[in-house]
Design a protein around this motif. Sequence first.
Motif, PDB file in Angstrom:
ATOM      1  N   GLY A  85       0.499  -1.338  -0.163  1.00 10.98           N
ATOM      2  CA  GLY A  85      -0.605  -0.568  -0.400  1.00 10.98           C
ATOM      3  C   GLY A  85       0.609   1.511   0.414  1.00 10.98           C
ATOM      4  O   GLY A  85       2.456   1.058  -0.003  1.00 10.98           O
ATOM      5  N   ARG A  86       0.269   2.417  -0.309  1.00 11.45           N
ATOM      6  CA  ARG A  86       1.060   3.570  -0.522  1.00 11.45           C
ATOM      7  C   ARG A  86       1.121   4.026   1.452  1.00 11.45           C
ATOM      8  O   ARG A  86       2.731   5.274   0.726  1.00 11.45           O
ATOM      9  N   ASP A  87       0.445   4.241   1.753  1.00 11.19           N
ATOM     10  CA  ASP A  87       0.584   4.043   2.973  1.00 11.19           C
ATOM     11  C   ASP A  87       1.984   3.712   3.863  1.00 11.19           C
ATOM     12  O   ASP A  87       1.968   3.843   5.010  1.00 11.19           O
ATOM     13  N   GLY A  88       2.367   2.796   3.413  1.00  8.27           N
ATOM     14  CA  GLY A  88       3.669   1.824   4.219  1.00  8.27           C
ATOM     15  C   GLY A  88       3.139   0.533   4.835  1.00  8.27           C
ATOM     16  O   GLY A  88       4.049  -0.348   5.209  1.00  8.27           O
ATOM     17  N   ILE A 111       6.200   1.957  -1.968  1.00  7.74           N
ATOM     18  CA  ILE A 111       6.244   2.484  -3.946  1.00  7.74           C
ATOM     19  C   ILE A 111       5.968   0.916  -4.313  1.00  7.74           C
ATOM     20  O   ILE A 111       6.442   1.275  -5.038  1.00  7.74           O
ATOM     21  N   GLY A 112       5.694  -0.077  -3.829  1.00  7.09           N
ATOM     22  CA  GLY A 112       5.764  -1.096  -4.691  1.00  7.09           C
ATOM     23  C   GLY A 112       6.808  -2.440  -3.614  1.00  7.09           C
ATOM     24  O   GLY A 112       7.528  -1.886  -3.149  1.00  7.09           O
ATOM     25  N   GLY A 113       6.839  -3.324  -4.474  1.00 10.25           N
ATOM     26  CA  GLY A 113       8.115  -4.218  -4.044  1.00 10.25           C
ATOM     27  C   GLY A 113       8.160  -5.587  -4.590  1.00 10.25           C
ATOM     28  O   GLY A 113       7.327  -5.677  -5.870  1.00 10.25           O
ATOM     29  N   ALA A 114       8.818  -6.605  -3.802  1.00 10.68           N
ATOM     30  CA  ALA A 114       9.200  -8.013  -4.705  1.00 10.68           C
ATOM     31  C   ALA A 114       8.954  -8.689  -4.094  1.00 10.68           C
ATOM     32  O   ALA A 114       9.666  -8.516  -2.704  1.00 10.68           O
ATOM     33  N   ILE A 115       9.324 -10.331  -4.888  1.00  9.59           N
ATOM     34  CA  ILE A 115       9.296 -11.323  -3.569  1.00  9.59           C
ATOM     35  C   ILE A 115      10.958 -12.061  -4.570  1.00  9.59           C
ATOM     36  O   ILE A 115      10.860 -12.269  -5.704  1.00  9.59           O
ATOM     37  N   ALA A 123      10.519  -8.064  -0.249  1.00 14.66           N
ATOM     38  CA  ALA A 123      11.257  -6.573   0.107  1.00 14.66           C
ATOM     39  C   ALA A 123       9.868  -5.070  -0.546  1.00 14.66           C
ATOM     40  O   ALA A 123       9.421  -5.914  -1.520  1.00 14.66           O
ATOM     41  N   VAL A 124      10.367  -4.815   0.294  1.00 13.14           N
ATOM     42  CA  VAL A 124       9.338  -3.348   0.524  1.00 13.14           C
ATOM     43  C   VAL A 124      10.395  -2.714  -0.277  1.00 13.14           C
ATOM     44  O   VAL A 124      10.671  -1.929   0.951  1.00 13.14           O
ATOM     45  N   GLY A 131      14.403   3.469   1.401  1.00 10.19           N
ATOM     46  CA  GLY A 131      15.093   2.900   1.530  1.00 10.19           C
ATOM     47  C   GLY A 131      14.262   1.619   1.672  1.00 10.19           C
ATOM     48  O   GLY A 131      13.434   1.304   0.801  1.00 10.19           O
ATOM     49  N   VAL A 132      15.372   0.086   1.637  1.00 10.89           N
ATOM     50  CA  VAL A 132      14.721  -0.916   1.326  1.00 10.89           C
ATOM     51  C   VAL A 132      14.247  -2.028   2.745  1.00 10.89           C
ATOM     52  O   VAL A 132      15.049  -2.523   3.296  1.00 10.89           O
ATOM     53  N   ARG A 133      12.813  -2.333   3.540  1.00  8.94           N
ATOM     54  CA  ARG A 133      12.839  -3.384   4.400  1.00  8.94           C
ATOM     55  C   ARG A 133      12.435  -4.886   3.975  1.00  8.94           C
ATOM     56  O   ARG A 133      11.448  -4.982   2.871  1.00  8.94           O
ATOM     57  N   VAL A 134      12.843  -5.855   4.162  1.00  7.93           N
ATOM     58  CA  VAL A 134      12.963  -7.200   3.762  1.00  7.93           C
ATOM     59  C   VAL A 134      12.232  -8.015   5.003  1.00  7.93           C
ATOM     60  O   VAL A 134      12.554  -8.082   6.043  1.00  7.93           O
ATOM     61  N   PHE A 135      11.264  -8.890   4.492  1.00  9.62           N
ATOM     62  CA  PHE A 135      10.561  -9.357   5.609  1.00  9.62           C
ATOM     63  C   PHE A 135      10.451 -10.950   5.476  1.00  9.62           C
ATOM     64  O   PHE A 135      10.287 -11.678   4.167  1.00  9.62           O
TER      65      PHE A 135
END
Length: 397
Positions: A85-88, A111-115, A123-124, A131-135
């Motif tokens: 989502g745009r709100d994080g 603004i988007g992410g990937a798997i 990753a977001v 930056g990029v945060r990874v979950f």
Amino acid sequence: MRGFWSRALRRPWLMAACLALPLAQGCAPVRGVGDMGVVIERASGSVEVVETTGQTVLSRVEGLGDLSHASLVYSRDGRFGFVFGRDGGLSKVDLLTGQLVGRVMQSGNSIGGAISQDGKLVAVANYQPGGVRVFDAETLRQVADIPAIGADGRSSKVVGIEDSTDGCFVFSLFDSDEIWVADLKVPAKPVVTKFTGIGSKPYDALISPDGRYYIAGLFGEDGFALLDLWNLDAGVKRVLPDYGRGEKRTAVYKMPHLEGWGMTEDLVFLPAMGRHEVLIVERAGWREVGRVPVVGQPVFVMAQPDGRRIWVNFAHPDNGHLQVIDVPSRKVVKSLQPGPAVMHMEFTPRGEHVWVSVRDGDRVEVYDTATFERISTLPATKPSGIFFTSRAHKIGL
């Protein structure tokens, strides 16, 4: 849950009992996910779960926050959709049960992410903080944080994040004019390779279907930045130096989405920024070989799975139109007007149908790609992105 289903399969009475329970009690219907997908309802913070065989809406999932620029990737098995989502917010949706099963507010603006290639990491890309945060894809527990501090020492917005091969993510730094490749084989210790001075203000990017080339569009100047991920030592190259608004700066009513480029076996069809044209580029050498006049400024230029035709939608004020380009003749062969504000298109896995979101008409239209006939209409609240589970098995989607 996996153990439960293995027991249920051995006990028909248990399976029957579960199938009789409502979804809210935790039982998923017994069906495959290969013909399923998600439609983003951008104004209401909700998504519709759909199936393409019967062209129906299966469920509606609410509580996903600001979806004004939402995108989605799928788990390896296609059951779970991860919505950015745009709100994080990062939300995890179970397509089979029609439930929101996880959600974390991981930033103030994303603004988007990937798997990842193995499906274990999500990753977001973030604007604020940059930056990029990874979950962890299973638990949504954060496993890595990569602040986007550019060579100039400033924090940058991150755009154009793509999954690559060999445990890597690739993304661009809008404010610092850089491309980074992050190796997350060991998530707690990301190894980042940085390329600086790649061109002014990279605003979006895509990765080729084979995972080899990462291509970033440049908002601050003409051309693209191209990185060969098989040969990082070669650095970033500039291609199509005449692409863009040129010396005579023209108004751009909506930025083209690079992930919507149409790629065939040897050609790339891409939107001409600020112009009423689709550019044709030869993949070998990245050289422009033609242009196709269209009705407006293209946004998505998408190839059918067989590569035979290219479907194009447009920016305002021409966003009620849809045009189809025949690849062999390189001409527009069909013009359609599905309704006000055509936002997105998605092909069924084998390409017999295309689903089209009509935002201001509150509906999704389904067309036969061979006859161009409209065959179904599904209600949806301000629909935008459409994402089918076939994306689970493709790089960069």
